[in-house]
Motif scaffolding. Sequence first.
Motif, PDB file in Angstrom:
ATOM      1  N   VAL A  40      19.363 -77.035 -91.379  1.00 19.79           N
ATOM      2  CA  VAL A  40      20.537 -77.315 -92.212  1.00 19.79           C
ATOM      3  C   VAL A  40      21.705 -76.397 -91.845  1.00 19.79           C
ATOM      4  CG1 VAL A  40      19.291 -78.329 -94.140  1.00 19.79           C
ATOM      5  CG2 VAL A  40      19.636 -75.850 -94.086  1.00 19.79           C
ATOM      6  N   GLY A  41      21.649 -75.792 -90.684  1.00 21.45           N
ATOM      7  CA  GLY A  41      22.747 -74.979 -90.196  1.00 21.45           C
ATOM      8  C   GLY A  41      22.369 -74.347 -88.870  1.00 21.45           C
ATOM      9  N   MET A  42      22.836 -74.928 -87.766  1.00 26.99           N
ATOM     10  CA  MET A  42      22.401 -74.475 -86.449  1.00 26.99           C
ATOM     11  C   MET A  42      23.470 -73.736 -85.663  1.00 26.99           C
ATOM     12  SD  MET A  42      19.969 -77.539 -85.054  1.00 26.99           S
ATOM     13  CE  MET A  42      19.345 -76.428 -83.790  1.00 26.99           C
ATOM     14  N   HIS A  43      24.729 -73.870 -86.062  1.00 24.35           N
ATOM     15  CA  HIS A  43      25.823 -73.358 -85.228  1.00 24.35           C
ATOM     16  C   HIS A  43      26.684 -72.365 -86.005  1.00 24.35           C
ATOM     17  CE1 HIS A  43      24.984 -77.601 -83.904  1.00 24.35           C
ATOM     18  NE2 HIS A  43      24.627 -76.892 -82.859  1.00 24.35           N
ATOM     19  N   PRO A  44      27.308 -71.412 -85.332  1.00 20.63           N
ATOM     20  CA  PRO A  44      28.189 -70.441 -85.992  1.00 20.63           C
ATOM     21  C   PRO A  44      29.541 -71.057 -86.328  1.00 20.63           C
ATOM     22  CG  PRO A  44      28.140 -70.009 -83.646  1.00 20.63           C
ATOM     23  CD  PRO A  44      27.145 -71.116 -83.889  1.00 20.63           C
ATOM     24  N   ILE A  45      29.507 -71.988 -87.259  1.00 18.84           N
ATOM     25  CA  ILE A  45      30.698 -72.705 -87.696  1.00 18.84           C
ATOM     26  C   ILE A  45      30.793 -72.597 -89.217  1.00 18.84           C
ATOM     27  CG2 ILE A  45      30.634 -74.298 -85.739  1.00 18.84           C
ATOM     28  CD1 ILE A  45      29.361 -76.403 -87.542  1.00 18.84           C
ATOM     29  N   PRO A  46      31.972 -72.823 -89.802  1.00 12.85           N
ATOM     30  CA  PRO A  46      32.101 -72.737 -91.260  1.00 12.85           C
ATOM     31  C   PRO A  46      31.354 -73.860 -91.975  1.00 12.85           C
ATOM     32  CG  PRO A  46      34.239 -72.592 -90.181  1.00 12.85           C
ATOM     33  CD  PRO A  46      33.267 -73.058 -89.146  1.00 12.85           C
ATOM     34  N   LEU A  47      31.159 -73.671 -93.261  1.00 11.27           N
ATOM     35  CA  LEU A  47      30.502 -74.688 -94.076  1.00 11.27           C
ATOM     36  C   LEU A  47      31.246 -76.017 -93.965  1.00 11.27           C
ATOM     37  CD1 LEU A  47      29.001 -74.033 -97.569  1.00 11.27           C
ATOM     38  CD2 LEU A  47      30.343 -76.103 -97.165  1.00 11.27           C
ATOM     39  N   VAL A  48      32.575 -75.990 -94.009  1.00 11.48           N
ATOM     40  CA  VAL A  48      33.406 -77.162 -93.734  1.00 11.48           C
ATOM     41  C   VAL A  48      34.147 -76.875 -92.436  1.00 11.48           C
ATOM     42  CG1 VAL A  48      35.207 -78.712 -94.593  1.00 11.48           C
ATOM     43  CG2 VAL A  48      33.687 -77.569 -96.214  1.00 11.48           C
ATOM     44  N   HIS A  49      33.774 -77.567 -91.358  1.00 16.99           N
ATOM     45  CA  HIS A  49      34.249 -77.187 -90.029  1.00 16.99           C
ATOM     46  C   HIS A  49      35.463 -77.967 -89.545  1.00 16.99           C
ATOM     47  CE1 HIS A  49      32.117 -80.789 -88.676  1.00 16.99           C
ATOM     48  NE2 HIS A  49      31.042 -80.340 -89.300  1.00 16.99           N
ATOM     49  N   GLY A  50      35.799 -79.087 -90.183  1.00 13.02           N
ATOM     50  CA  GLY A  50      37.009 -79.816 -89.829  1.00 13.02           C
ATOM     51  C   GLY A  50      36.986 -80.482 -88.472  1.00 13.02           C
ATOM     52  N   MET A  51      35.803 -80.768 -87.935  1.00 15.16           N
ATOM     53  CA  MET A  51      35.701 -81.380 -86.604  1.00 15.16           C
ATOM     54  C   MET A  51      34.973 -82.714 -86.704  1.00 15.16           C
ATOM     55  SD  MET A  51      34.625 -78.000 -84.384  1.00 15.16           S
ATOM     56  CE  MET A  51      35.078 -78.658 -82.781  1.00 15.16           C
ATOM     57  N   THR A  52      35.272 -83.612 -85.786  1.00 15.78           N
ATOM     58  CA  THR A  52      34.491 -84.832 -85.675  1.00 15.78           C
ATOM     59  C   THR A  52      33.219 -84.535 -84.879  1.00 15.78           C
ATOM     60  OG1 THR A  52      35.504 -85.531 -83.592  1.00 15.78           O
ATOM     61  CG2 THR A  52      36.602 -86.221 -85.647  1.00 15.78           C
ATOM     62  N   VAL A  53      32.306 -85.493 -84.878  1.00 13.96           N
ATOM     63  CA  VAL A  53      31.078 -85.328 -84.108  1.00 13.96           C
ATOM     64  C   VAL A  53      31.393 -85.153 -82.620  1.00 13.96           C
ATOM     65  CG1 VAL A  53      29.011 -86.541 -83.326  1.00 13.96           C
ATOM     66  CG2 VAL A  53      29.569 -86.498 -85.748  1.00 13.96           C
ATOM     67  N   GLY A  54      32.359 -85.925 -82.127  1.00 21.74           N
ATOM     68  CA  GLY A  54      32.728 -85.812 -80.724  1.00 21.74           C
ATOM     69  C   GLY A  54      33.292 -84.447 -80.382  1.00 21.74           C
ATOM     70  N   GLU A  55      34.145 -83.920 -81.245  1.00 27.84           N
ATOM     71  CA  GLU A  55      34.701 -82.593 -81.013  1.00 27.84           C
ATOM     72  C   GLU A  55      33.606 -81.527 -81.060  1.00 27.84           C
ATOM     73  OE1 GLU A  55      39.216 -83.015 -82.787  1.00 27.84           O
ATOM     74  OE2 GLU A  55      37.564 -82.735 -84.206  1.00 27.84           O
ATOM     75  N   HIS A  96      39.039 -66.649 -86.648  1.00 26.68           N
ATOM     76  CA  HIS A  96      38.420 -66.590 -85.327  1.00 26.68           C
ATOM     77  C   HIS A  96      37.880 -67.953 -84.918  1.00 26.68           C
ATOM     78  CE1 HIS A  96      36.198 -65.070 -81.900  1.00 26.68           C
ATOM     79  NE2 HIS A  96      35.091 -65.608 -82.386  1.00 26.68           N
ATOM     80  N   PHE A  97      37.251 -68.650 -85.868  1.00 22.23           N
ATOM     81  CA  PHE A  97      36.710 -69.980 -85.571  1.00 22.23           C
ATOM     82  C   PHE A  97      37.812 -70.960 -85.213  1.00 22.23           C
ATOM     83  CE2 PHE A  97      35.848 -74.276 -87.190  1.00 22.23           C
ATOM     84  CZ  PHE A  97      34.828 -74.639 -86.322  1.00 22.23           C
ATOM     85  N   ARG A  98      38.913 -70.948 -85.951  1.00 19.96           N
ATOM     86  CA  ARG A  98      40.008 -71.873 -85.662  1.00 19.96           C
ATOM     87  C   ARG A  98      40.518 -71.697 -84.235  1.00 19.96           C
ATOM     88  NH1 ARG A  98      41.677 -70.256 -91.024  1.00 19.96           N
ATOM     89  NH2 ARG A  98      41.381 -71.959 -92.534  1.00 19.96           N
ATOM     90  N   GLN A  99      40.613 -70.471 -83.793  1.00 18.59           N
ATOM     91  CA  GLN A  99      41.043 -70.219 -82.418  1.00 18.59           C
ATOM     92  C   GLN A  99      39.983 -70.671 -81.419  1.00 18.59           C
ATOM     93  OE1 GLN A  99      44.099 -69.151 -81.419  1.00 18.59           O
ATOM     94  NE2 GLN A  99      44.637 -69.327 -83.590  1.00 18.59           N
ATOM     95  N   ARG A 100      38.741 -70.414 -81.743  1.00 19.81           N
ATOM     96  CA  ARG A 100      37.640 -70.726 -80.827  1.00 19.81           C
ATOM     97  C   ARG A 100      37.472 -72.228 -80.620  1.00 19.81           C
ATOM     98  NH1 ARG A 100      31.495 -68.346 -81.841  1.00 19.81           N
ATOM     99  NH2 ARG A 100      30.676 -68.742 -79.745  1.00 19.81           N
ATOM    100  N   ARG A 101      37.772 -73.014 -81.650  1.00 25.65           N
ATOM    101  CA  ARG A 101      37.531 -74.452 -81.543  1.00 25.65           C
ATOM    102  C   ARG A 101      38.676 -75.201 -80.865  1.00 25.65           C
ATOM    103  NH1 ARG A 101      38.789 -77.924 -87.027  1.00 25.65           N
ATOM    104  NH2 ARG A 101      40.969 -77.341 -87.166  1.00 25.65           N
ATOM    105  N   LYS A 102      39.836 -74.570 -80.701  1.00 28.67           N
ATOM    106  CA  LYS A 102      41.030 -75.265 -80.207  1.00 28.67           C
ATOM    107  C   LYS A 102      40.802 -76.027 -78.908  1.00 28.67           C
ATOM    108  CE  LYS A 102      44.955 -72.914 -82.360  1.00 28.67           C
ATOM    109  NZ  LYS A 102      46.153 -72.055 -82.107  1.00 28.67           N
ATOM    110  N   PRO A 103      40.104 -75.468 -77.915  1.00 30.15           N
ATOM    111  CA  PRO A 103      39.962 -76.206 -76.651  1.00 30.15           C
ATOM    112  C   PRO A 103      39.177 -77.506 -76.769  1.00 30.15           C
ATOM    113  CG  PRO A 103      39.424 -73.874 -76.375  1.00 30.15           C
ATOM    114  CD  PRO A 103      39.515 -74.126 -77.834  1.00 30.15           C
ATOM    115  N   TYR A 104      38.473 -77.689 -77.883  1.00 30.46           N
ATOM    116  CA  TYR A 104      37.574 -78.823 -78.007  1.00 30.46           C
ATOM    117  C   TYR A 104      38.130 -79.939 -78.895  1.00 30.46           C
ATOM    118  CZ  TYR A 104      34.799 -74.954 -76.345  1.00 30.46           C
ATOM    119  OH  TYR A 104      34.356 -73.872 -75.626  1.00 30.46           O
ATOM    120  N   LEU A 105      39.294 -79.719 -79.484  1.00 32.83           N
ATOM    121  CA  LEU A 105      39.852 -80.706 -80.415  1.00 32.83           C
ATOM    122  C   LEU A 105      40.412 -81.913 -79.662  1.00 32.83           C
ATOM    123  CD1 LEU A 105      41.614 -78.424 -83.045  1.00 32.83           C
ATOM    124  CD2 LEU A 105      39.270 -79.318 -83.045  1.00 32.83           C
ATOM    125  N   LEU A 106      40.249 -83.076 -80.245  1.00 32.75           N
ATOM    126  CA  LEU A 106      40.738 -84.324 -79.677  1.00 32.75           C
ATOM    127  C   LEU A 106      41.882 -84.936 -80.482  1.00 32.75           C
ATOM    128  CD1 LEU A 106      37.254 -85.943 -78.925  1.00 32.75           C
ATOM    129  CD2 LEU A 106      38.879 -85.096 -77.234  1.00 32.75           C
TER     130      LEU A 106
END
Length: 389
Positions: free
Chosen positions: A181-196, A375-385
């Motif tokens: 029920v939690g595998m990745h170092p991401i927030p509880l609400v991560h704001g990403m699609t499955v593809g991202e 930190h997460f918001r910066q880290r996820r930027k390259p992967y956003l679609l």
Amino acid sequence: MSFARSLITLLLTLVWLPACADSALRIGAERGDLYLPLLQGERVGLVANQTSRVGGQHLIDFLRANKVAIKRIFALEHGVRGDVENGGKVADGVDAPTGLPVVSLYGGHFAPSREDLQDLDWLLFDIQDVGVRFYTYISSLHYLMQACADYSVPLMVLDRPNPNGDYVDGPVLDPKFRSFVGMHPIPLVHGMTVGELARMINGEGWLDGDARCALTVIPAAGYRKGDHYSLPVKPSPNLPNDLSVRLYPSLALFEGTTVSIGRGTRFPFQVVGHPSDTQGELVFVPRSVPGASENPKYRGLEVHGDDLRRADQPSRFTLRYLIDWAGRTGETGPEFFSRASFFDKLAGTDRLRLAVMAGQSEAQIRRSWQADLQHFRQRRKPYLLYRED
């Protein structure tokens, strides 16, 4: 797979297609012109459930009508047709409407085996997510990516909007609390699609052995993260409508406490209650609901509490309900957090539980995770679609 198709796949993977080129929303599954040519003449495994639809047609039927050779279907939590309750056993078998073999990837066998994938040219993933870390479809996605990397099978994700994709919030997972029920170092609400998120799993090296999955994402067209997206099909038996999906990040934490959130009623994840409560005006009695909640908390007992359908409720993740009810049940902290270990897995940390027990305010608790969120918001930027405005 032919060299030409391998080249097309590589180009799609690198260029990522113009996700917002069209003004009208079209989910990935509706963009057949982009992915059907890649699947023609290939042997395909399909990860799908009741949300996997192209307009009014199930994706299984759409693919078969377009001469795509589906070899087998892989079932995640809730099953291929969405009729298995939360945590219920999903068994191997046959999909009755089509006669296709079904391989369960829920209930102990989370990843496809070499034998499950050995005769496949593609694994196709099309599942509606709700954008919350503990909603297990993204954990299943991780295991699928690992298997595809290990056994050299390309994975295609047909992307869909995230109904909680307009914001990022909550504690970031501490790896000590990693679980299904939690595998990745991401927030509880991560704001990403499955593809991202699939792109991020690949790019951040989160697969074992720093493996990389051959990944193709077919993005939704005409979608921005701030757009409201109403789910056309309920994503699981206990999330029946848009309100339940929006309240889910806040209310699911109660699964680790003595408080009911309406499982076993007509309004799950839309109410909060406890048998000892004297403040709320709502009264409900949880019942066994086959396929949704067969043994709900306080089954057959009168529960008193709050009806969240009748007032303006926060449309984003909040600790308001948790902090309020931690003092309303008459229980001490350890009694209230009746499944403390599970609560910590859902939260991704024990700091939230300990802060509530210590009587901290929501503002105090929120301050504790702001640096991690930035930190997460910066880290996820390259992967956003998709655009965030």
